[in-house]
Design a protein around this motif. Structure first.
Motif, mmCIF file in Angstrom:
data_model
loop_
_atom_site.group_PDB
_atom_site.id
_atom_site.type_symbol
_atom_site.label_atom_id
_atom_site.label_comp_id
_atom_site.label_asym_id
_atom_site.label_seq_id
_atom_site.Cartn_x
_atom_site.Cartn_y
_atom_site.Cartn_z
ATOM 1 N N ALA A 1 40.613 30.353 31.337
ATOM 2 C CA ALA A 1 40.358 29.970 29.939
ATOM 3 C C ALA A 1 38.888 29.678 29.702
ATOM 4 O O ALA A 1 38.351 29.953 28.623
ATOM 5 C CB ALA A 1 41.203 28.755 29.577
ATOM 6 N N ARG A 2 38.211 29.139 30.692
ATOM 7 C CA ARG A 2 36.788 28.825 30.559
ATOM 8 C C ARG A 2 35.917 30.077 30.597
ATOM 9 O O ARG A 2 34.712 30.004 30.341
ATOM 10 C CB ARG A 2 36.370 27.863 31.670
ATOM 11 N N VAL A 3 36.521 31.219 30.923
ATOM 12 C CA VAL A 3 35.792 32.489 30.931
ATOM 13 C C VAL A 3 36.211 33.360 29.750
ATOM 14 O O VAL A 3 35.375 33.841 28.980
ATOM 15 C CB VAL A 3 36.018 33.243 32.256
ATOM 16 N N SER A 4 37.519 33.554 29.592
ATOM 17 C CA SER A 4 38.018 34.495 28.586
ATOM 18 C C SER A 4 37.752 34.018 27.164
ATOM 19 O O SER A 4 37.345 34.812 26.299
ATOM 20 C CB SER A 4 39.519 34.733 28.792
ATOM 21 N N LEU B 1 37.607 46.615 35.965
ATOM 22 C CA LEU B 1 36.368 46.962 35.283
ATOM 23 C C LEU B 1 35.725 45.757 34.605
ATOM 24 O O LEU B 1 34.812 45.923 33.805
ATOM 25 C CB LEU B 1 36.638 48.045 34.227
ATOM 26 N N GLY B 2 36.211 44.564 34.930
ATOM 27 C CA GLY B 2 35.737 43.365 34.255
ATOM 28 C C GLY B 2 34.561 42.725 34.943
ATOM 29 O O GLY B 2 33.633 43.403 35.413
ATOM 30 N N LEU B 3 34.617 41.400 35.065
ATOM 31 C CA LEU B 3 33.487 40.653 35.585
ATOM 32 C C LEU B 3 33.292 40.849 37.081
ATOM 33 O O LEU B 3 32.181 40.837 37.575
ATOM 34 C CB LEU B 3 33.678 39.162 35.273
ATOM 35 N N GLY C 1 33.708 40.154 41.318
ATOM 36 C CA GLY C 1 33.338 39.020 42.148
ATOM 37 C C GLY C 1 34.457 38.000 42.236
ATOM 38 O O GLY C 1 35.648 38.334 42.241
ATOM 39 N N ASP C 2 34.072 36.731 42.326
ATOM 40 C CA ASP C 2 35.041 35.633 42.416
ATOM 41 C C ASP C 2 35.366 35.026 41.057
ATOM 42 O O ASP C 2 36.005 33.967 41.003
ATOM 43 C CB ASP C 2 34.498 34.542 43.354
ATOM 44 N N THR C 3 34.939 35.650 39.983
ATOM 45 C CA THR C 3 35.206 35.111 38.647
ATOM 46 C C THR C 3 36.687 35.215 38.335
ATOM 47 O O THR C 3 37.296 36.282 38.456
ATOM 48 C CB THR C 3 34.404 35.871 37.585
ATOM 49 N N VAL C 4 37.276 34.106 37.941
ATOM 50 C CA VAL C 4 38.704 34.065 37.632
ATOM 51 C C VAL C 4 38.906 34.424 36.164
ATOM 52 O O VAL C 4 38.296 33.805 35.279
ATOM 53 C CB VAL C 4 39.282 32.668 37.920
ATOM 54 N N THR C 5 39.734 35.421 35.923
ATOM 55 C CA THR C 5 40.084 35.818 34.561
ATOM 56 C C THR C 5 41.596 35.982 34.478
ATOM 57 O O THR C 5 42.273 36.198 35.485
ATOM 58 C CB THR C 5 39.409 37.143 34.170
ATOM 59 N N TRP C 6 42.109 35.882 33.271
ATOM 60 C CA TRP C 6 43.542 36.044 33.091
ATOM 61 C C TRP C 6 44.008 37.447 33.458
ATOM 62 O O TRP C 6 45.058 37.618 34.074
ATOM 63 C CB TRP C 6 43.909 35.722 31.641
ATOM 64 N N GLY C 7 43.243 38.444 33.084
ATOM 65 C CA GLY C 7 43.608 39.810 33.437
ATOM 66 C C GLY C 7 43.575 40.039 34.938
ATOM 67 O O GLY C 7 44.431 40.734 35.494
ATOM 68 N N GLY C 8 42.593 39.463 35.629
ATOM 69 C CA GLY C 8 42.539 39.579 37.075
ATOM 70 C C GLY C 8 43.709 38.894 37.746
ATOM 71 O O GLY C 8 44.238 39.390 38.762
#
Length: 305
Positions: free
Chosen positions: A103-106, A247-249, A251-258
């Motif tokens: 949530a802090r990213v998306s 195709l997103g961010l 690395g270790d970035t947490v996203t909902w799609g990931g």
């Protein structure tokens, strides 16, 4: 003053009619009345915003902390424990902590992409609709070209050329998002350009800058706000799709799609690993869409008034 005079004055005061306060027209309150959908949308967005801001304080668990002994733990109430209320993923990482991190990213990324694409689209739409001529033709041609390029194909080209980064994802979302603003604002600008009050302002000697800033843009603000709320939900969907496809961010970035992409490996044995981030994505999109529908309904009511 005698007792009779006091009685007469007292009776007159009691008999004097009380003027009721003028009531506001019902149509005024109807224009501001928030329907159930608007309330639900506002509650969803407020909950997600609080989750992103206060989540790490309320649930101070690092999203990358692994517990391999509790891989694919079920959510609390479905065989799991309160230590992991939403279960864990394939590496035993807490799903709630990862939802908060996502949530802090998306959410900020979608808001920034919506704002930037809105500024670009509104500027090009106003320029094309107000000036007309070859500028109108050029903006229309650019929008047609952009709509002809599939979103995924464009994202693949950007990722293969420049790699995974926040800037590249933001550029992809902006380049694909400005068209919706430009097409709608262009048509409304062309309609307002020939309005009687615009002609009156020109006759009174208003400069083009004053016509745009004082008369035209305020009448486009409501439309732009409605488009922004609807586009914000689309941006969340686009960003989640990019992360799901790798195709997103990166690395270790947490996203909902990931998170959904990682959970699909065990969709039959641990469906919650993919279902929970999918539900969060759907709720975010629903919140923006319901809010946009309420703004659109309110705009139509005020236009009718």
């Amino acid at each position: 003053m005698s007792a009779i005079d006091v009685a007469v004055h007292s009776t007159a005061r009691k008999a004097a009619p009380v003027r009721p306060r003028p009531a506001m027209p019902r149509a005024y309150w109807a224009a501001w009345r928030v329907p159930v959908g608007g309330v639900i949308g506002a509650v969803i967005l407020s909950a997600l915003a609080m989750l992103a801001v206060l989540g790490p304080v309320v649930w101070p668990v690092h999203p990358e902390t692994q517990d391999l002994m509790n891989r694919f733990a079920a959510p609390w109430g479905f065989g799991g424990t309160a230590a992991h209320p939403l279960g864990t993923d394939s590496l035993g990482r807490d799903t709630l902590a990862r939802v908060i991190a996502g949530a802090r990213v998306s959410l900020p990324l979608s808001v920034v992409a919506t704002a930037v694409s809105g500024v670009v689209g509104v500027a090009l739409g106003v320029l094309a609709g107000y000036r007309g001529g070859w500028i109108d033709g050029a903006v229309s041609w650019l929008s047609d070209v952009q709509l002809a390029i599939p979103f995924v194909v464009f994202a693949i080209v950007v990722t293969a050329t420049f790699g995974n980064s926040v800037g590249n994802v933001l550029a992809t979302l902006v380049v694909t998002g400005w068209v919706a603003y430009a097409r709608v604002i262009r048509l409304q600008t062309r309609a307002l350009r020939g309005a009687a009050w615009m002609d009156a302002a020109r006759a009174m000697g208003a400069s083009p800058a004053r016509l745009l800033g004082r008369h035209l843009l305020p009448n486009l603000a409501a439309t732009a706000a409605i488009l922004a709320t609807q586009q914000a939900g689309a941006m969340i969907l686009y960003e989640s799709s990019l992360s799901f496809l790798g195709l997103g961010l990166g690395g270790d970035t947490v996203t909902w799609g990931g998170m959904a992409a990682l959970g699909r490996e065990a969709v039959f044995t641990a469906p919650w690993a993919a279902a929970i981030p999918g539900v969060v994505i759907a709720l975010a999109i629903l919140g923006f869409n319901l809010t946009g529908d309420w703004l659109a309904t309110r705009g139509r009511r005020q236009a009718w008034l």
